[in-house]
Design a protein around this motif. Sequence first.
Motif, PDB file in Angstrom:
ATOM      1  N   LEU A   1      63.039  24.444  71.234  1.00 17.17           N
ATOM      2  CA  LEU A   1      62.132  24.980  70.227  1.00 17.17           C
ATOM      3  C   LEU A   1      61.371  26.196  70.768  1.00 17.17           C
ATOM      4  O   LEU A   1      61.241  27.213  70.094  1.00 17.17           O
ATOM      5  CB  LEU A   1      61.157  23.891  69.761  1.00 17.17           C
ATOM      6  CG  LEU A   1      60.150  24.305  68.691  1.00 17.17           C
ATOM      7  CD1 LEU A   1      60.870  24.688  67.395  1.00 17.17           C
ATOM      8  CD2 LEU A   1      59.160  23.174  68.448  1.00 17.17           C
ATOM      9  N   PHE A   2      60.877  26.087  71.990  1.00 20.76           N
ATOM     10  CA  PHE A   2      60.188  27.212  72.625  1.00 20.76           C
ATOM     11  C   PHE A   2      61.125  28.416  72.731  1.00 20.76           C
ATOM     12  O   PHE A   2      60.738  29.544  72.398  1.00 20.76           O
ATOM     13  CB  PHE A   2      59.693  26.817  74.024  1.00 20.76           C
ATOM     14  CG  PHE A   2      59.111  27.963  74.789  1.00 20.76           C
ATOM     15  CD1 PHE A   2      57.789  28.332  74.611  1.00 20.76           C
ATOM     16  CD2 PHE A   2      59.884  28.682  75.689  1.00 20.76           C
ATOM     17  CE1 PHE A   2      57.245  29.406  75.316  1.00 20.76           C
ATOM     18  CE2 PHE A   2      59.352  29.755  76.394  1.00 20.76           C
ATOM     19  CZ  PHE A   2      58.032  30.117  76.210  1.00 20.76           C
ATOM     20  N   ALA A   3      62.349  28.185  73.206  1.00 24.87           N
ATOM     21  CA  ALA A   3      63.310  29.284  73.346  1.00 24.87           C
ATOM     22  C   ALA A   3      63.605  29.926  71.997  1.00 24.87           C
ATOM     23  O   ALA A   3      63.720  31.149  71.899  1.00 24.87           O
ATOM     24  CB  ALA A   3      64.605  28.775  73.995  1.00 24.87           C
ATOM     25  N   LEU A   4      63.700  29.115  70.944  1.00 20.33           N
ATOM     26  CA  LEU A   4      63.966  29.656  69.614  1.00 20.33           C
ATOM     27  C   LEU A   4      62.808  30.520  69.120  1.00 20.33           C
ATOM     28  O   LEU A   4      63.003  31.668  68.730  1.00 20.33           O
ATOM     29  CB  LEU A   4      64.245  28.527  68.618  1.00 20.33           C
ATOM     30  CG  LEU A   4      64.442  28.966  67.164  1.00 20.33           C
ATOM     31  CD1 LEU A   4      65.708  29.787  67.021  1.00 20.33           C
ATOM     32  CD2 LEU A   4      64.463  27.761  66.246  1.00 20.33           C
ATOM     33  N   VAL A   5      61.603  29.963  69.168  1.00 23.60           N
ATOM     34  CA  VAL A   5      60.452  30.659  68.592  1.00 23.60           C
ATOM     35  C   VAL A   5      60.051  31.869  69.440  1.00 23.60           C
ATOM     36  O   VAL A   5      59.907  32.979  68.927  1.00 23.60           O
ATOM     37  CB  VAL A   5      59.259  29.694  68.416  1.00 23.60           C
ATOM     38  CG1 VAL A   5      58.006  30.432  68.007  1.00 23.60           C
ATOM     39  CG2 VAL A   5      59.605  28.619  67.395  1.00 23.60           C
ATOM     40  N   VAL A   6      59.872  31.670  70.724  1.00 24.46           N
ATOM     41  CA  VAL A   6      59.343  32.734  71.574  1.00 24.46           C
ATOM     42  C   VAL A   6      60.418  33.728  71.985  1.00 24.46           C
ATOM     43  O   VAL A   6      60.231  34.944  71.861  1.00 24.46           O
ATOM     44  CB  VAL A   6      58.646  32.131  72.817  1.00 24.46           C
ATOM     45  CG1 VAL A   6      58.214  33.218  73.786  1.00 24.46           C
ATOM     46  CG2 VAL A   6      57.451  31.294  72.393  1.00 24.46           C
ATOM     47  N   MET A   7      61.546  33.219  72.457  1.00 31.87           N
ATOM     48  CA  MET A   7      62.547  34.116  73.033  1.00 31.87           C
ATOM     49  C   MET A   7      63.486  34.716  71.986  1.00 31.87           C
ATOM     50  O   MET A   7      63.713  35.920  71.981  1.00 31.87           O
ATOM     51  CB  MET A   7      63.325  33.392  74.127  1.00 31.87           C
ATOM     52  CG  MET A   7      62.433  32.965  75.286  1.00 31.87           C
ATOM     53  SD  MET A   7      63.318  32.064  76.551  1.00 31.87           S
ATOM     54  CE  MET A   7      64.131  33.415  77.386  1.00 31.87           C
ATOM     55  N   VAL A   8      64.035  33.877  71.123  1.00 30.02           N
ATOM     56  CA  VAL A   8      65.003  34.400  70.148  1.00 30.02           C
ATOM     57  C   VAL A   8      64.292  35.162  69.032  1.00 30.02           C
ATOM     58  O   VAL A   8      64.612  36.324  68.770  1.00 30.02           O
ATOM     59  CB  VAL A   8      65.892  33.264  69.580  1.00 30.02           C
ATOM     60  CG1 VAL A   8      66.813  33.794  68.504  1.00 30.02           C
ATOM     61  CG2 VAL A   8      66.703  32.612  70.698  1.00 30.02           C
ATOM     62  N   ILE A   9      63.315  34.518  68.389  1.00 32.66           N
ATOM     63  CA  ILE A   9      62.631  35.183  67.274  1.00 32.66           C
ATOM     64  C   ILE A   9      61.690  36.272  67.795  1.00 32.66           C
ATOM     65  O   ILE A   9      61.761  37.428  67.365  1.00 32.66           O
ATOM     66  CB  ILE A   9      61.885  34.156  66.396  1.00 32.66           C
ATOM     67  CG1 ILE A   9      62.895  33.210  65.740  1.00 32.66           C
ATOM     68  CG2 ILE A   9      61.029  34.855  65.351  1.00 32.66           C
ATOM     69  CD1 ILE A   9      62.292  32.026  65.015  1.00 32.66           C
ATOM     70  N   GLY A  10      60.818  35.917  68.738  1.00 35.80           N
ATOM     71  CA  GLY A  10      59.891  36.904  69.286  1.00 35.80           C
ATOM     72  C   GLY A  10      60.600  38.013  70.049  1.00 35.80           C
ATOM     73  O   GLY A  10      60.292  39.195  69.884  1.00 35.80           O
ATOM     74  N   GLY A  11      61.560  37.634  70.886  1.00 42.09           N
ATOM     75  CA  GLY A  11      62.316  38.630  71.637  1.00 42.09           C
ATOM     76  C   GLY A  11      63.182  39.491  70.730  1.00 42.09           C
ATOM     77  O   GLY A  11      63.331  40.697  70.957  1.00 42.09           O
ATOM     78  N   GLY A  12      63.741  38.877  69.703  1.00 41.39           N
ATOM     79  CA  GLY A  12      64.523  39.647  68.734  1.00 41.39           C
ATOM     80  C   GLY A  12      63.657  40.666  68.009  1.00 41.39           C
ATOM     81  O   GLY A  12      64.085  41.799  67.760  1.00 41.39           O
ATOM     82  N   ASN A  13      62.423  40.268  67.694  1.00 38.98           N
ATOM     83  CA  ASN A  13      61.475  41.186  67.063  1.00 38.98           C
ATOM     84  C   ASN A  13      61.141  42.340  68.016  1.00 38.98           C
ATOM     85  O   ASN A  13      61.039  43.493  67.588  1.00 38.98           O
ATOM     86  CB  ASN A  13      60.212  40.436  66.651  1.00 38.98           C
ATOM     87  CG  ASN A  13      59.285  41.276  65.814  1.00 38.98           C
ATOM     88  OD1 ASN A  13      59.717  42.162  65.085  1.00 38.98           O
ATOM     89  ND2 ASN A  13      58.000  41.002  65.921  1.00 38.98           N
ATOM     90  N   LEU A  14      60.963  42.040  69.285  1.00 36.58           N
ATOM     91  CA  LEU A  14      60.701  43.078  70.290  1.00 36.58           C
ATOM     92  C   LEU A  14      61.859  44.064  70.380  1.00 36.58           C
ATOM     93  O   LEU A  14      61.650  45.284  70.385  1.00 36.58           O
ATOM     94  CB  LEU A  14      60.443  42.436  71.657  1.00 36.58           C
ATOM     95  CG  LEU A  14      60.274  43.387  72.838  1.00 36.58           C
ATOM     96  CD1 LEU A  14      59.005  44.207  72.694  1.00 36.58           C
ATOM     97  CD2 LEU A  14      60.263  42.595  74.139  1.00 36.58           C
TER      98      LEU A  14
END
Length: 162
Positions: free
Chosen positions: A98-111
């Motif tokens: 869940l952390f990887a999805l929210v922070v890394m995939v969604i947040g990182g994708g936004n970055l």
Amino acid sequence: MKRLYRSLNKIIEAFLVLIFGLLVIDVVWQVVSRYIVGQSSSFTEEFARFALIWLTLLGATYINGMEEGHLSMDFLVSKLSPEKKRKRQRKIQWLMALFALVVMVIGGGNLVYTTSKLGQISPALNVPLGFVYSIVPVSGLIIIFFCLYHITITFSPKAHEH
């Protein structure tokens, strides 16, 4: 799934060795150019920074891929019965996914999207920053895969029956 898991770990391992080797060469060249040649190279500091970003994120991904390879305090978990311990480990894997999805995939994708949309380019290497930051969502996706692997294979009730 096991074959993909092993292959992915081998690929990441080889990539980590490559990045680390390039980082060592880069830093040695920085020292040589600064103290022996007398003029510092303009790209070495930026390359070292980007290599450390990739090395850190891929290293965390690699450690996560190894069974129970992540940093944890397991004093209380080690006191649990094998059944409760397995259930706790599965919960931890779900939380990490869940952390990887929210922070890394969604947040990182936004970055990545934002830096690409703005057309940001690194000053010395002239590399799009969206490419540099693309390792964040990629690592997040791989971590999710590793978590799902551990949930279904490593910490499943079937894995501990024999």
